[in-house]
Motif scaffolding. Structure first.
Motif, PDB file in Angstrom:
ATOM      1  N   SER A  27       3.248   1.351  -4.408  1.00 27.26           N
ATOM      2  CA  SER A  27       2.384   0.176  -4.560  1.00 27.26           C
ATOM      3  C   SER A  27       1.790   0.170  -5.961  1.00 27.26           C
ATOM      4  CB  SER A  27       1.273   0.187  -3.516  1.00 27.26           C
ATOM      5  OG  SER A  27       0.391   1.279  -3.740  1.00 27.26           O
TER       6      SER A  27
ATOM      7  N   GLU B  42      -1.289   0.107  -6.797  1.00 26.44           N
ATOM      8  CA  GLU B  42      -2.405   1.060  -6.859  1.00 26.44           C
ATOM      9  C   GLU B  42      -1.901   2.492  -6.995  1.00 26.44           C
ATOM     10  OE1 GLU B  42      -6.428   2.268  -4.291  1.00 26.44           O
ATOM     11  OE2 GLU B  42      -4.945   0.882  -3.467  1.00 26.44           O
ATOM     12  N   ASP B  43      -0.848   2.824  -6.256  1.00 21.79           N
ATOM     13  CA  ASP B  43      -0.287   4.165  -6.310  1.00 21.79           C
ATOM     14  C   ASP B  43       0.295   4.456  -7.698  1.00 21.79           C
ATOM     15  OD1 ASP B  43       0.921   6.669  -5.060  1.00 21.79           O
ATOM     16  OD2 ASP B  43       2.750   5.630  -5.660  1.00 21.79           O
TER      17      ASP B  43
ATOM     18  N   THR C  18       0.850  -1.196   0.000  1.00 21.92           N
ATOM     19  CA  THR C  18       0.000   0.000   0.000  1.00 21.92           C
ATOM     20  C   THR C  18       0.882   1.242   0.000  1.00 21.92           C
ATOM     21  OG1 THR C  18      -0.103   0.020   2.424  1.00 21.92           O
ATOM     22  CG2 THR C  18      -1.866  -1.147   1.257  1.00 21.92           C
ATOM     23  N   GLY C  19       0.268   2.396  -0.285  1.00 29.22           N
ATOM     24  CA  GLY C  19       0.994   3.658  -0.229  1.00 29.22           C
ATOM     25  C   GLY C  19       1.906   3.862  -1.420  1.00 29.22           C
ATOM     26  N   GLU C  20       2.879   4.746  -1.277  1.00 31.50           N
ATOM     27  CA  GLU C  20       3.770   5.094  -2.386  1.00 31.50           C
ATOM     28  C   GLU C  20       4.527   3.876  -2.902  1.00 31.50           C
ATOM     29  OE1 GLU C  20       4.856   9.790  -2.247  1.00 31.50           O
ATOM     30  OE2 GLU C  20       6.413   8.327  -1.775  1.00 31.50           O
TER      31      GLU C  20
ATOM     32  N   SER D  76       8.214   7.196  -7.104  1.00 33.59           N
ATOM     33  CA  SER D  76       7.584   6.773  -5.859  1.00 33.59           C
ATOM     34  C   SER D  76       7.954   5.349  -5.463  1.00 33.59           C
ATOM     35  CB  SER D  76       6.063   6.879  -5.981  1.00 33.59           C
ATOM     36  OG  SER D  76       5.557   5.908  -6.888  1.00 33.59           O
ATOM     37  N   ASN D  77       8.664   4.639  -6.359  1.00 38.34           N
ATOM     38  CA  ASN D  77       8.943   3.225  -6.106  1.00 38.34           C
ATOM     39  C   ASN D  77      10.343   3.033  -5.543  1.00 38.34           C
ATOM     40  OD1 ASN D  77       9.599   0.369  -6.570  1.00 38.34           O
ATOM     41  ND2 ASN D  77       7.641   0.328  -7.629  1.00 38.34           N
TER      42      ASN D  77
ATOM     43  N   LYS E 229      -0.454   7.460 -11.503  1.00 40.93           N
ATOM     44  CA  LYS E 229       0.556   8.486 -11.785  1.00 40.93           C
ATOM     45  C   LYS E 229       1.147   8.285 -13.177  1.00 40.93           C
ATOM     46  CE  LYS E 229       2.045   8.928  -6.948  1.00 40.93           C
ATOM     47  NZ  LYS E 229       3.169   8.730  -5.998  1.00 40.93           N
TER      48      LYS E 229
ATOM     49  N   ALA F 245       5.601   7.727 -11.218  1.00 39.99           N
ATOM     50  CA  ALA F 245       5.435   6.385 -10.655  1.00 39.99           C
ATOM     51  C   ALA F 245       6.790   5.777 -10.311  1.00 39.99           C
ATOM     52  CB  ALA F 245       4.684   5.498 -11.643  1.00 39.99           C
TER      53      ALA F 245
ATOM     54  N   THR G 211       0.787   2.217 -15.227  1.00 36.52           N
ATOM     55  CA  THR G 211       0.782   3.599 -14.745  1.00 36.52           C
ATOM     56  C   THR G 211      -0.252   4.351 -15.570  1.00 36.52           C
ATOM     57  OG1 THR G 211       2.423   4.591 -16.223  1.00 36.52           O
ATOM     58  CG2 THR G 211       3.270   3.341 -14.331  1.00 36.52           C
TER      59      THR G 211
END
Length: 233
Positions: free
Chosen positions: A95, A97-98, A91-93, A110-111, A102, A107, A218
């Protein structure tokens, strides 16, 4: 004699008159003899309709469509695959879903598995180019992939913006490629060179690198994490 004959006649008439009354008195009081129907052979009249009323429609209403919707492209792989997918944040950055919400450069940023690639994108100044691209596929080297590059070679590459841009755009091809598309043999990159693709199912190589987590979505790209850095030929 004549009087006796008249008396006898009167008594006879009286007796005959009293007999029906005596018979009527023998019947139960208040009960009248049942009337004899005019036609004893006639059946009683049938009711107009003895059947139960049928509802307008006793069948269950059929829904417009009881079948399950068929996905577009039956059999196509829609979920990410590969052993490295387990290392992504749940979950969160970073993930799945995140990243799906983006554009691709954001994206990547954030990974945590792609922090070195993010540094290279910033160094080359291609983040906006990647974010504004429509429907591309990015073969993204993981941190472990960059660790395989000798440090002096990597440092030299990061210091050369033009060469770094060529290397990064060599990892990008037009169109959001599904795993089924990766059996094409060769893919033309934004850098202008070609990548050789081999494999099927969940086992693919891009040039000499293996896909370790593929089919990540993404906002504008499909991303495949790879275990090596691709160098233009």
């Amino acid at each position: 004699m004549e009087k006796k004959a008249l008396l006898a006649s009167a008594l006879t008439v009286l007796a005959m008159t009293a007999l029906p009354a005596a018979q009527a008195g023998a019947m139960s009081p208040g009960l009248s003899p049942a009337p004899v129907p005019t036609d004893t052979g006639a059946s009683p009249p049938a009711p107009t309709d003895m059947t139960s009323p049928s509802p307008t429609d006793m069948t269950s209403p059929s829904p417009t469509d009881m079948t399950s919707p068929s996905p577009t492209g039956t059999g196509a792989m829609t979920e990410p695959f590969g052993p490295a997918c387990a290392s992504l944040p749940a979950t969160g950055e970073g993930s799945l879903e995140d990243m799906a919400g983006k554009p691709v450069a954001d994206a990547v940023a954030s990974n945590p598995e792609l922090s070195t690639l993010n540094d290279a994108i910033k160094q080359a100044g291609v983040a906006e180019t990647l974010n504004s691209a429509e429907d591309v596929t990015v073969f993204a080297p993981t941190n472990d992939a960059f660790d395989k590059v000798p440090k002096d070679t990597l440092d030299k590459l990061l210091a050369d913006k033009e060469e770094l841009t060529k290397v990064l755009t060599y990892h990008v091809v037009e169109g959001k490629k599904t795993p089924e598309n990766l059996t094409e043999g060769t893919l033309t990159t934004l850098q202008g060179g070609t990548l050789t693709v081999e494999g099927s199912g969940e086992e693919f190589t891009i040039d000499d690198a293996k896909i370790v987590c593929g089919n990540i979505q993404t906002a504008n790209a499909t991303v495949y994490l790879i275990d090596g850095v691709l160098m233009p030929k």
